[in-house]
Design an enzyme around this catalytic site. Structure first.
Site, PDB file in Angstrom:
ATOM      1  N   ASP A 150       0.821  -1.209   0.000  1.00 35.46           N
ATOM      2  CA  ASP A 150       0.000   0.000   0.000  1.00 35.46           C
ATOM      3  C   ASP A 150       0.858   1.262   0.000  1.00 35.46           C
ATOM      4  OD1 ASP A 150      -2.181  -1.665   0.134  1.00 35.46           O
ATOM      5  OD2 ASP A 150      -2.446  -1.430   2.304  1.00 35.46           O
ATOM      6  N   LYS A 151       0.259   2.355  -0.445  1.00 30.15           N
ATOM      7  CA  LYS A 151       0.951   3.640  -0.513  1.00 30.15           C
ATOM      8  C   LYS A 151       1.495   4.048   0.851  1.00 30.15           C
ATOM      9  CE  LYS A 151       0.303   8.454  -1.977  1.00 30.15           C
ATOM     10  NZ  LYS A 151      -0.602   9.431  -2.640  1.00 30.15           N
TER      11      LYS A 151
END
Length: 324
Positions: A150-151
């Site tokens: 994930d970012k």
């Protein structure tokens, strides 16, 4: 006195003066007309640093030329590349087959159709390789993506540089033989356990989550995909814990979902909180870090692995929780 156009070659290198009729013209138009080239080749020569005006390399196609100045082609001039934007300290390893990067939080692993973000990790890593390893035959049009994080999550990611490496790594991910260990700061004090569920895109509340075994949709198809997370408690802190998660499967948001569903959402989690009744500890991001990554190297066939400590913001919060 105005210089006259000289269309002769000196020493095998064409050298000419820009005539009056091209005064103020764009450089790409000037190169095209002077050297009788197609537009594409004229622009390529400019982009690759082969065009010099009065002895200075000019790589701007829109540069406005001045009559009387000398235009010169230096065909052996190597293309100059800008310094890569990826911090070299984040590149853990690269060779002809793979590149391993310690992704900082706040950067997307790969582009997302709903985002216009361009500085994604795969593109930054490819830019780095082309600058640092310019002669490599494995500088593909794009890197092979075999997994992503994930970012908000920091930590280790591997990309493939060749099709053979992409295929070999993808097979290992499908076989769940990749070693992946994450560190997380979570609310409360969970117990060591293995979480085995089926994660669906919609668990009934509009969010991804686990669904009961045997759940089916209107078409009679079983909902969710098998997901396994092994949780180890490393340290008990004030109202929180440091845990390690080893995942056998790599479902989207798997660790975040599983920890939330057992009542211990990750500190900084904004989506998967699911009715957590306690006081949420503030954090600037989801405190999740991909600490360890291991696999069979697609080139050598030997096992390889890397371990990277959490980023500064993770460690700062950990120290604060220890003091509390």
């Amino acid at each position: 006195m105005e210089k006259q156009s000289d269309n002769s070659n000196t020493g095998g290198q064409p050298e000419r003066f820009i005539p009056t009729e091209l005064d103020g013209a764009r450089l790409d138009k000037t190169v095209k007309q002077h050297f009788q080239l197609p537009w594409g080749k004229a622009r390529t020569w400019i982009d690759t640093g082969k065009v010099f005006i009065d002895g200075n390399c000019v790589s701007d196609q829109a540069f406005s030329v001045t009559a009387g100045t000398r235009i010169e082609l230096r065909m052996s001039q190597p293309k100059t590349r800008p310094e890569p934007r990826l911090d070299p300290q984040l590149v853990v390893h690269f060779d002809a087959e793979v590149i391993v990067v310690n992704k900082p939080s706040g950067v997307m692993t790969v582009p997302h159709p709903e985002s216009d973000e361009e500085e994604t990790l795969d593109r930054l890593a490819l830019e780095y390789l082309r600058a640092k390893d310019p002669k490599a035959v494995s500088n593909r049009a794009s890197l092979g993506v075999v997994h992503r994080i994930d970012k908000d999550t920091s930590g280790l990611v591997v990309f493939a540089r060749t099709y053979a490496a992409l295929k070999a790594l993808s097979e290992q991910f499908r076989a769940h033989s990749i070693e992946r260990r994450y560190l997380a700061l979570v609310h409360g004090r969970p117990k060591a356990q293995s979480i085995v569920t089926r994660i669906a895109r919609d668990a009934g509340d509009g969010l991804r989550g686990s669904v009961p075994e045997g759940s089916v949709n209107k078409m009679g198809e079983e909902l969710g995909r098998h997901a396994v997370t092994h949780v180890e408690v490393l340290e008990k802190l004030e109202g929180s814990s440091l845990v390690a998660c080893r995942i056998e499967t790599g479902r989207t948001h798997q660790i975040r979902i599983h920890l939330s569903e057992i009542g211990h959402p990750i500190i900084g989690e904004k989506v998967y909180v699911r009715g957590f009744a306690g006081e949420l500890i503030p954090a600037g991001r989801t405190m999740l870090h991909a600490e360890r990554l291991g696999f069979i190297h697609p080139g050598s066939g030997e096992p390889v692995s890397w371990t990277e400590a959490p980023s500064k913001d993770f460690q700062k919060l950990l120290r604060a929780l220890k003091r509390a």
